[in-house]
Design a protein around this motif. Structure first.
Motif, short mmCIF file in Angstrom:
data_model
loop_
_atom_site.label_atom_id
_atom_site.label_comp_id
_atom_site.label_asym_id
_atom_site.label_seq_id
_atom_site.Cartn_x
_atom_site.Cartn_y
_atom_site.Cartn_z
N ALA A 272 0.55 -0.99 -0.20
CA ALA A 272 0.09 -0.19 -0.07
C ALA A 272 1.11 1.28 0.12
O ALA A 272 1.77 1.48 0.76
N VAL A 273 0.36 2.30 -1.23
CA VAL A 273 1.09 3.17 -1.25
C VAL A 273 0.15 4.46 -0.14
O VAL A 273 1.30 5.49 -0.11
N ALA A 274 -0.13 4.44 0.50
CA ALA A 274 -1.09 4.86 1.39
C ALA A 274 -2.13 4.30 2.00
O ALA A 274 -2.42 3.32 1.91
N PRO A 275 -1.39 5.00 3.23
CA PRO A 275 -3.13 3.92 3.93
C PRO A 275 -4.12 4.07 4.17
O PRO A 275 -5.23 4.64 3.03
N LEU A 276 -4.82 2.96 4.06
CA LEU A 276 -5.54 1.72 3.88
C LEU A 276 -6.91 3.05 4.55
O LEU A 276 -7.35 2.74 5.70
N LYS A 277 -8.53 3.58 3.64
CA LYS A 277 -8.94 3.92 4.29
C LYS A 277 -10.15 2.69 4.15
O LYS A 277 -10.61 2.29 2.91
N ILE A 278 -11.39 2.75 5.06
CA ILE A 278 -12.06 1.83 5.11
C ILE A 278 -13.16 1.74 6.32
O ILE A 278 -13.08 2.42 7.01
N LYS A 279 -14.23 1.52 5.43
CA LYS A 279 -15.39 2.22 5.85
C LYS A 279 -16.14 0.79 6.24
O LYS A 279 -17.10 -0.22 5.29
N ASN A 280 -16.45 1.11 7.85
CA ASN A 280 -17.30 0.14 8.50
C ASN A 280 -18.53 0.11 8.89
O ASN A 280 -18.60 0.35 10.02
N LYS A 281 -19.44 -0.23 8.23
CA LYS A 281 -20.93 0.24 8.79
C LYS A 281 -21.74 -0.78 9.63
O LYS A 281 -22.10 -0.38 10.09
N ALA A 282 -20.97 -1.69 8.89
CA ALA A 282 -21.66 -3.72 10.08
C ALA A 282 -21.07 -2.62 11.74
O ALA A 282 -22.49 -2.96 12.74
N LEU A 283 -19.99 -2.09 12.12
CA LEU A 283 -19.68 -2.00 13.28
C LEU A 283 -19.81 -0.60 13.49
O LEU A 283 -19.31 -0.29 14.85
N GLY A 284 -19.96 0.64 12.39
CA GLY A 284 -19.64 1.52 12.71
C GLY A 284 -17.98 2.80 13.56
O GLY A 284 -18.40 3.61 13.69
N TYR A 285 -17.55 1.42 12.47
CA TYR A 285 -16.07 2.04 13.02
C TYR A 285 -15.54 2.97 11.00
O TYR A 285 -15.77 2.67 10.12
N ASP A 286 -15.15 4.47 10.65
CA ASP A 286 -13.84 4.67 9.84
C ASP A 286 -12.25 3.35 10.40
O ASP A 286 -12.19 4.27 12.04
#
Length: 406
Positions: free
Chosen positions: A156-170
């Motif tokens: 990964a050339v940058a931090p991975l951005k992940i949206k977890n709507k199931a658990l409510g976290y970015d």
């Protein structure tokens, strides 16, 4: 991996109410502004100001990993012991642009199109929450497939951005290692996650968080640390793998009559063979060898008696708690059933049963267990079976998550 350079002043009679520090460039000694500063696998983090200064709240007692990351500099990590009674001066090393250019040339073209589905399954997961967990910047991934060695690596050339709507976290995930070994059917990934809490959680998200926690390795390790294995419904047994000696013999025989070469990277490849002498080995022998090579590498024998906490968890002279074992730990979570998707993933037609996992150490070095379920060194412990399937990003919780059931 480089460690943080710490120049500190001590306050011997006072524990700081906050953790403070300042970040500098190791080259010109100027402050580094707007660097991400966070505690690994937690919701605790901040950004350095224009003078490179940062402040974090005091941490729970024990070991924590402090991560500093900013564009143009090497990422740095330092294991710190809380409570902290020191202030930090941190010097970052600039990244080599020449090395980055060399690495770019080695990546596969159209890597996401070829490997994106596999990466998503191995990294995000395939459990109930996976459909609501999205990787937002797949363009920052780079893939390298070694066809001869049958190994896939992802960078990964940058931090991975992940949206977890199931658990409510970015989630911001700083990926360090991702590797799939197709020969041994193993996968490994490691990195530094930072969680961002929403302003409000739904009842369903709270329930999903609890379900993910109940199925996690973290809960087991906390249960082990606090002497609650029986209360929490864990049954732990020793499992021993007995190697297939005949398969080892045949494989060694094949290697003896196989001619290999080496490429410019030092990786071996088969030139010809195996060419077994026909005057020694008949067609019947060759047929027998093929049958042996198709067998498993060994058989696993599960001990009948369960292990007590004192047989698993040890204490050193400093009072630190650790585990160290040979072979495998076989762990049954009797209070929680498998996700039906686990059976679908493994193409099993049986009914769901209790969550059953195994742990294996990769090195003989003891693994220190923390009160919050964290452990060091992290790459020394491999999860197999249910945890190997379920403990992916879609079900990952921060170490400072507070369970509704203590």
């Amino acid at each position: 991996m480089k460690h943080l350079t710490l120049i500190l002043f001590l306050l011997p009679f006072q524990i700081l109410a906050q953790i403070k520090g300042q970040i500098f460039s190791a080259g010109d000694k100027k402050p580094v502004p707007f660097a991400a500063v966070f505690i690994n696998n937690s919701t605790i983090g901040t950004t350095s100001d224009e003078e490179g200064r940062f402040t974090l709240p005091q941490l729970s007692p024990g070991k924590h990993e402090l991560i500093v990351s900013v564009l143009g500099f090497e990422k740095h990590l330092e294991v710190i012991n809380a409570p902290v009674n020191q202030a930090f001066k941190i010097y970052l090393t600039e990244k080599s642009q020449e090395l980055d250019m060399v690495l770019v040339k080695a990546f596969d073209k159209d890597g996401w199109m070829t490997w994106g589905k596999l990466f998503t399954e191995c990294f995000i997961g395939t459990g109930t929450n996976a459909s609501q967990t999205k990787l937002l910047n797949s363009k920052d991934l780079r893939f390298r497939h070694n066809k001869k060695e049958k190994i896939l690596e992802v960078f990964a050339v940058a931090p991975l951005k992940i949206k977890n709507k199931a658990l409510g976290y970015d989630l911001e995930y700083h990926l360090e290692v991702f590797r799939v070994d197709f020969n041994n059917n193993t996968q490994l990934y490691a990195g530094y996650p930072f969680f961002k809490e929403p302003s409000k959680l739904s009842k369903k998200q709270k329930e999903r968080r609890q379900a993910s926690y109940d199925a996690s390795l973290t809960k087991f390790l906390k249960s082990l640390y606090h002497n609650k294995l029986q209360e929490d419904g864990y049954l732990v047994r020793k499992l021993v793998e007995v190697p297939n000696r005949e398969k080892q013999r045949v494989r060694a025989l094949y290697d003896k009559y196989t001619i290999r070469g080496f490429d410019e990277n030092g990786s071996s490849f088969i030139i010809s063979g195996p060419n077994l002498p026909q005057e020694i080995y008949t067609p019947d022998s060759l047929s027998y060898f093929q049958k042996i090579l198709a067998q498993p590498n060994g058989t696993k024998n599960l001990y009948k008696d369960t292990l007590s906490r004192s047989q698993i968890l040890k204490r050193d002279t400093k009072g630190n708690k650790y585990i160290q074992f040979r072979d495998y730990l076989h762990i049954v979570n009797t209070k929680h059933l498998e996700d039906p998707l686990y059976l679908s993933f493994n193409r099993e037609s049986r009914t769901v049963g209790p969550q059953t996992s195994m742990l294996k150490m990769t090195e003989d070095e003891p693994i220190e267990i923390q009160e919050n379920g964290n452990y060091f060194p992290p790459l020394n412990l491999i999860s197999i079976d249910y945890w190997g399937w379920s403990n992916k990003i879609t079900d990952l919780l921060p170490l400072d998550y507070k369970s509704s059931t203590p």
